[in-house]
Design a protein around this motif. Structure first.
Motif, PDB file in Angstrom:
ATOM      1  N   PHE A  91       0.890  -1.162  -0.126  1.00  0.00           N
ATOM      2  CA  PHE A  91      -0.010   0.005   0.045  1.00  0.00           C
ATOM      3  C   PHE A  91       0.831   1.230  -0.084  1.00  0.00           C
ATOM      4  CE2 PHE A  91      -2.265   3.327   2.246  1.00  0.00           C
ATOM      5  CZ  PHE A  91      -3.610   3.339   1.787  1.00  0.00           C
ATOM      6  N   TYR A  92       1.853   1.364   0.791  1.00  0.00           N
ATOM      7  CA  TYR A  92       2.566   2.332   1.165  1.00  0.00           C
ATOM      8  C   TYR A  92       3.720   2.574  -0.021  1.00  0.00           C
ATOM      9  CZ  TYR A  92       0.078   3.885   5.254  1.00  0.00           C
ATOM     10  OH  TYR A  92      -0.808   4.505   5.999  1.00  0.00           O
ATOM     11  N   ALA A  93       4.297   1.409  -0.505  1.00  0.00           N
ATOM     12  CA  ALA A  93       5.140   1.205  -1.637  1.00  0.00           C
ATOM     13  C   ALA A  93       4.536   1.938  -2.938  1.00  0.00           C
ATOM     14  CB  ALA A  93       5.645  -0.257  -1.759  1.00  0.00           C
ATOM     15  N   THR A  94       3.199   1.732  -2.912  1.00  0.00           N
ATOM     16  CA  THR A  94       2.713   2.165  -4.234  1.00  0.00           C
ATOM     17  C   THR A  94       2.369   3.772  -4.154  1.00  0.00           C
ATOM     18  OG1 THR A  94       1.338   0.066  -4.365  1.00  0.00           O
ATOM     19  CG2 THR A  94       0.272   2.227  -5.507  1.00  0.00           C
ATOM     20  N   LEU A  95       1.977   4.160  -2.931  1.00  0.00           N
ATOM     21  CA  LEU A  95       1.918   5.637  -2.469  1.00  0.00           C
ATOM     22  C   LEU A  95       3.284   6.402  -2.889  1.00  0.00           C
ATOM     23  CD1 LEU A  95      -0.504   6.356   0.557  1.00  0.00           C
ATOM     24  CD2 LEU A  95      -0.617   6.904  -1.962  1.00  0.00           C
ATOM     25  N   ALA A  96       4.377   5.746  -2.472  1.00  0.00           N
ATOM     26  CA  ALA A  96       5.597   6.420  -2.651  1.00  0.00           C
ATOM     27  C   ALA A  96       6.247   6.220  -4.205  1.00  0.00           C
ATOM     28  CB  ALA A  96       6.488   5.571  -1.601  1.00  0.00           C
ATOM     29  N   GLU A  97       5.723   5.498  -4.655  1.00  0.00           N
ATOM     30  CA  GLU A  97       6.042   5.268  -6.267  1.00  0.00           C
ATOM     31  C   GLU A  97       5.268   6.120  -7.203  1.00  0.00           C
ATOM     32  OE1 GLU A  97       5.864   2.232  -9.883  1.00  0.00           O
ATOM     33  OE2 GLU A  97       5.290   1.435  -7.928  1.00  0.00           O
ATOM     34  N   GLN A  98       4.066   6.511  -6.839  1.00  0.00           N
ATOM     35  CA  GLN A  98       2.849   7.352  -7.477  1.00  0.00           C
ATOM     36  C   GLN A  98       3.194   8.862  -6.974  1.00  0.00           C
ATOM     37  OE1 GLN A  98       1.707   6.869 -10.224  1.00  0.00           O
ATOM     38  NE2 GLN A  98       2.177   4.707 -10.627  1.00  0.00           N
ATOM     39  N   SER A 156      -8.264   7.597  12.356  1.00  0.00           N
ATOM     40  CA  SER A 156      -7.899   6.453  13.126  1.00  0.00           C
ATOM     41  C   SER A 156      -8.539   5.203  12.257  1.00  0.00           C
ATOM     42  CB  SER A 156      -8.630   6.495  14.407  1.00  0.00           C
ATOM     43  OG  SER A 156      -8.059   7.503  15.083  1.00  0.00           O
ATOM     44  N   THR A 157      -7.630   4.636  11.397  1.00  0.00           N
ATOM     45  CA  THR A 157      -7.925   3.376  10.722  1.00  0.00           C
ATOM     46  C   THR A 157      -6.638   2.508  10.462  1.00  0.00           C
ATOM     47  OG1 THR A 157      -9.006   3.052   8.504  1.00  0.00           O
ATOM     48  CG2 THR A 157      -7.335   5.116   8.492  1.00  0.00           C
ATOM     49  N   ALA A 158      -7.042   1.578  10.093  1.00  0.00           N
ATOM     50  CA  ALA A 158      -5.946   0.378   9.933  1.00  0.00           C
ATOM     51  C   ALA A 158      -4.834   0.999   8.987  1.00  0.00           C
ATOM     52  CB  ALA A 158      -6.696  -0.792   9.291  1.00  0.00           C
ATOM     53  N   PRO A 159      -4.966   1.366   7.809  1.00  0.00           N
ATOM     54  CA  PRO A 159      -3.496   1.976   7.002  1.00  0.00           C
ATOM     55  C   PRO A 159      -2.933   2.932   7.840  1.00  0.00           C
ATOM     56  CG  PRO A 159      -5.663   1.909   5.762  1.00  0.00           C
ATOM     57  CD  PRO A 159      -6.095   1.770   6.878  1.00  0.00           C
ATOM     58  N   VAL A 160      -3.609   3.683   8.671  1.00  0.00           N
ATOM     59  CA  VAL A 160      -2.746   4.778   9.379  1.00  0.00           C
ATOM     60  C   VAL A 160      -2.170   4.047  10.559  1.00  0.00           C
ATOM     61  CG1 VAL A 160      -3.329   6.786  11.094  1.00  0.00           C
ATOM     62  CG2 VAL A 160      -4.241   6.671   8.892  1.00  0.00           C
ATOM     63  N   TYR A 161      -2.463   3.213  11.229  1.00  0.00           N
ATOM     64  CA  TYR A 161      -1.964   2.518  12.403  1.00  0.00           C
ATOM     65  C   TYR A 161      -0.659   1.816  11.900  1.00  0.00           C
ATOM     66  CZ  TYR A 161      -6.562   2.797  14.708  1.00  0.00           C
ATOM     67  OH  TYR A 161      -7.871   3.517  15.060  1.00  0.00           O
ATOM     68  N   ALA A 162      -0.800   1.018  10.603  1.00  0.00           N
ATOM     69  CA  ALA A 162       0.392   0.716  10.184  1.00  0.00           C
ATOM     70  C   ALA A 162       1.235   1.571   9.600  1.00  0.00           C
ATOM     71  CB  ALA A 162       0.006  -0.159   8.811  1.00  0.00           C
ATOM     72  N   LEU A 206      -6.128   9.627   4.262  1.00  0.00           N
ATOM     73  CA  LEU A 206      -6.382   8.063   4.741  1.00  0.00           C
ATOM     74  C   LEU A 206      -7.477   7.813   5.615  1.00  0.00           C
ATOM     75  CD1 LEU A 206      -2.463   7.509   5.172  1.00  0.00           C
ATOM     76  CD2 LEU A 206      -3.619   7.139   3.252  1.00  0.00           C
ATOM     77  N   VAL A 207      -8.452   7.095   5.105  1.00  0.00           N
ATOM     78  CA  VAL A 207      -9.650   7.219   6.034  1.00  0.00           C
ATOM     79  C   VAL A 207     -10.315   5.742   5.743  1.00  0.00           C
ATOM     80  CG1 VAL A 207     -10.301   9.674   5.574  1.00  0.00           C
ATOM     81  CG2 VAL A 207     -11.259   7.846   4.067  1.00  0.00           C
ATOM     82  N   GLY A 208     -11.182   5.396   6.852  1.00  0.00           N
ATOM     83  CA  GLY A 208     -11.838   4.361   6.744  1.00  0.00           C
ATOM     84  C   GLY A 208     -13.217   4.200   6.618  1.00  0.00           C
ATOM     85  N   ASP A 209     -14.023   2.919   6.447  1.00  0.00           N
ATOM     86  CA  ASP A 209     -15.430   3.219   6.070  1.00  0.00           C
ATOM     87  C   ASP A 209     -16.234   3.581   7.419  1.00  0.00           C
ATOM     88  OD1 ASP A 209     -16.869   0.163   7.121  1.00  0.00           O
ATOM     89  OD2 ASP A 209     -14.858   0.314   6.624  1.00  0.00           O
ATOM     90  N   GLY A 210     -15.737   3.370   8.741  1.00  0.00           N
ATOM     91  CA  GLY A 210     -16.434   3.669  10.005  1.00  0.00           C
ATOM     92  C   GLY A 210     -16.258   5.239  10.089  1.00  0.00           C
ATOM     93  N   ILE A 251     -11.042   1.080  -1.398  1.00  0.00           N
ATOM     94  CA  ILE A 251     -10.103   0.004  -1.525  1.00  0.00           C
ATOM     95  C   ILE A 251     -10.815  -1.265  -0.579  1.00  0.00           C
ATOM     96  CG2 ILE A 251      -7.818  -1.176  -0.746  1.00  0.00           C
ATOM     97  CD1 ILE A 251      -6.789   1.875  -0.849  1.00  0.00           C
ATOM     98  N   GLY A 252     -11.071  -2.399  -1.121  1.00  0.00           N
ATOM     99  CA  GLY A 252     -11.723  -3.475  -0.466  1.00  0.00           C
ATOM    100  C   GLY A 252     -10.595  -4.192   0.383  1.00  0.00           C
ATOM    101  N   ALA A 253     -10.826  -3.986   1.730  1.00  0.00           N
ATOM    102  CA  ALA A 253      -9.899  -4.614   2.546  1.00  0.00           C
ATOM    103  C   ALA A 253      -9.573  -6.027   2.480  1.00  0.00           C
ATOM    104  CB  ALA A 253     -10.480  -4.214   4.008  1.00  0.00           C
ATOM    105  N   GLU A 254     -10.766  -6.870   2.323  1.00  0.00           N
ATOM    106  CA  GLU A 254     -10.532  -8.361   2.227  1.00  0.00           C
ATOM    107  C   GLU A 254     -10.018  -8.826   0.970  1.00  0.00           C
ATOM    108  OE1 GLU A 254     -13.471 -12.320   2.491  1.00  0.00           O
ATOM    109  OE2 GLU A 254     -14.442 -10.428   2.885  1.00  0.00           O
ATOM    110  N   PRO A 255     -10.295  -8.440  -0.111  1.00  0.00           N
ATOM    111  CA  PRO A 255      -9.739  -8.817  -1.431  1.00  0.00           C
ATOM    112  C   PRO A 255      -8.266  -8.455  -1.546  1.00  0.00           C
ATOM    113  CG  PRO A 255     -11.259  -7.241  -2.043  1.00  0.00           C
ATOM    114  CD  PRO A 255     -11.537  -7.717  -0.415  1.00  0.00           C
ATOM    115  N   TRP A 256      -7.867  -7.226  -0.834  1.00  0.00           N
ATOM    116  CA  TRP A 256      -6.560  -6.628  -0.767  1.00  0.00           C
ATOM    117  C   TRP A 256      -5.515  -7.459   0.068  1.00  0.00           C
ATOM    118  CZ3 TRP A 256      -4.040  -1.948  -2.667  1.00  0.00           C
ATOM    119  CH2 TRP A 256      -2.621  -1.873  -2.133  1.00  0.00           C
TER     120      TRP A 256
END
Length: 533
Positions: free
Chosen positions: A361-368, A378-384, A429-433, A523-528
């Protein structure tokens, strides 16, 4: 001129304010009479909490105070949450509100928007809250606010103006220029003692917080002269530059960095609270400093909180770093780079199950988008990301998972950051909740044609709380919430939107993003996660 007109003139001509966030109401219309033709940009959010978060993001990205014009009563209760987040993270924010007429204050007559004491209620989330009772005192009260922003530990300041004062004639100041205010320099004797301890240290450790963001050159030079492994907190990301060999990142809560901390014989902590959301995010009180602790902070009370202090310097972080650097004309040799590399190798973040999903996820952001400002809820991508992300400069990564930890921050704060830095791409960077708290601010993004990229991590509910309930044997309740059709909602606001399930699709979407308005990528979390496996 009237009091309302003087307020706008002082903000623009004396303090250089160019952007205001607010929702007009019947109690504040006179402020808008003073605003017309001023050349200042007025941004209308869809909720006062959004106004506060936008001002916060504007301030963090620019270093200038975010300024809000807020209605009496419900406007102030709405913005209080945003002020709480700004207070926790020492973000300069000026909230100017109306309040009922002077002759009615505190009388409980059931007036429109009346509170028993608006000033008393808001004082808990402000550096200070002041009720203006004399229009001629306005320049002095504003000067106090900007003195806090420029000379002390910043945070929100609230000034409320009774509605009967807005149209009162006032005397214009003889000069519009703001006073020059310099922050405190460290005591020379204390600085000498600190330098002596650091010079004799065998295993030094440096902890740099958000108070250092305006002194990246001095910070980088000092840690290199000390050859010391360095923790840069979430709000200090980018301070040393991207992937600096002495940067441990914001990983103080992880075992290998905790071991370095316990083993350090001298610790230098600058502009950091040493609070749990930076150093103990696993919430077990396991971050311990046994060595000699030197702290530098503008707030004297902060020096004695959270860890046992050996030497405290009440001073500006940037000035202190620069003066301390003068005591080390040549680099010391303490195996700092090797110690840092060993700790990061032991962490092995890229293969840690807690973070591995977000490495691509962050490698793609850093590249683009290598220069982007990343603003998170407060969401999973941010915690990581707090552990994984390395930025090229400060003020390019901030979120609401620290300090106050509110939800709904990411989207409006990203809009504020984009207004402050139109030269850079801003990513929310946001979550669906969490995004549901302030989703209406998509309308503001479309109206202002802000090209913010919104990455919406969709895991159908409050995943962090689900895991917490599971871990503590609590039956899941209230966390598996029904999500809306985010793509349809976004398009209903006039926002371009798409869905992706894997890094390749994300990369393609980012490469083709529109540049004349917001772009929501769900971004679909489960398929990702399945794709990564």
């Amino acid at each position: 001129m009237t009091c309302a007109e003087l307020l706008i003139r002082l903000l623009r001509d004396t303090y250089g304010v160019d952007t205001l966030f607010g929702i007009p109401g019947v109690h504040t219309v006179e402020l808008y009479r003073g605003l017309e033709g001023s050349g200042m940009q007025h941004v209308t959010p869809r909720h006062e909490q959004g106004a506060g978060f936008m001002a916060d993001g504007y301030a963090r990205a620019s270093g200038k105070p975010g300024v809000c014009l807020i209605i009496t009563g419900p406007g102030m209760t709405n913005i209080a949450t945003a002020m709480g987040q700004a207070l926790a993270d020492s973000v300069p924010m000026l909230v100017i509100s109306s309040v009922n007429r002077r002759d009615t204050l505190g009388r409980g007559q059931g007036r429109l928007h009346e509170l028993p004491s608006q000033q008393q209620m808001i004082s808990g989330v402000a550096r200070f809250s002041h009720t203006l009772l004399d229009a001629e005192a306005l320049p002095e009260v504003l000067a106090r606010a900007f003195a806090v922003f420029r000379g002390a530990r910043p945070g929100p300041v609230h000034i409320e103006i009774p509605i009967d004062l807005f149209s009162v004639p006032v005397t214009a100041p003889r000069a519009w220029q703001a006073p020059a205010i310099y922050r405190a320099a460290p005591d020379p004797e204390g600085l000498i003692q600190a330098a002596s301890w650091l010079r004799s240290a065998e295993r030094p450790l440096v902890l740099l917080g958000g108070g250092c963001v305006d002194a990246p050159e001095a910070a980088r030079a000092l840690v290199e002269r000390l050859d010391a492994p360095t923790v840069t907190t979430i709000n200090a990301k980018g301070l040393l530059g991207r992937h600096h060999p002495l940067d441990l990142g914001a990983n103080a809560a992880l075992p290998a960095v905790r071991e370095l901390a316990r083993d350090a014989d001298v610790i230098l902590a600058v502009g950091t609270e040493l609070g749990e959301t930076d150093y103990d995010v696993v919430f077990d009180d396991g971050f311990a400093l046994a060595g000699t602790l030197i702290r530098i902070d503008l707030d004297p009370e902060q020096l004695v909180r959270n860890q046992r202090l050996s030497l405290g310097l009440v001073a500006d972080a940037g000035r202190s770093l620069a003066l301390l650097l003068e005591h080390f004309p040549t680099p010391l040799q303490r195996h700092g780079v090797a110690r840092t590399a060993a700790a990061l190798a032991a962490l092995d973040l890229a293969h840690d199950p807690a973070f591995a999903d977000f490495v691509p996820f962050y490698a793609t952001l850093a590249e683009q988008l290598p220069e982007a400002i990343l603003v998170g809820d407060s969401t999973a991508p941010v915690y990581a990301g707090n552990h994984l992300v390395s930025q090229p400069a400060p003020r390019r990564y901030f979120n609401a998972s620290t300090g106050y930890g509110t939800l709904g921050y990411g989207l409006p704060a990203a809009l504020g950051a984009q207004l402050a830095r139109p030269d850079l791409t801003v990513v929310a960077l946001v979550g669906d909740g969490g995004v549901m708290f302030t989703l209406s601010e998509l309308a503001t993004a479309v109206e202002e044609r802000l090209p913010v990229v919104i990455l919406l991590w969709h895991n159908t509910g409050y995943e962090e709380i689900r895991r917490y309930m599971d871990a503590h044997g609590v039956e899941r309740l209230g966390v598996d919430i029904l999500p809306p059709d985010f793509l349809a909602l976004a398009r209903g606001f006039g926002c371009v939107a798409t869905h992706v399930d894997d890094p390749a699709s994300l990369s393609e979407a980012l490469a083709s993003r529109p540049l004349d308005g917001p772009f929501l990528i769900e971004i679909g979390a489960e398929p990702w996660q399945t794709h990564r496996e």
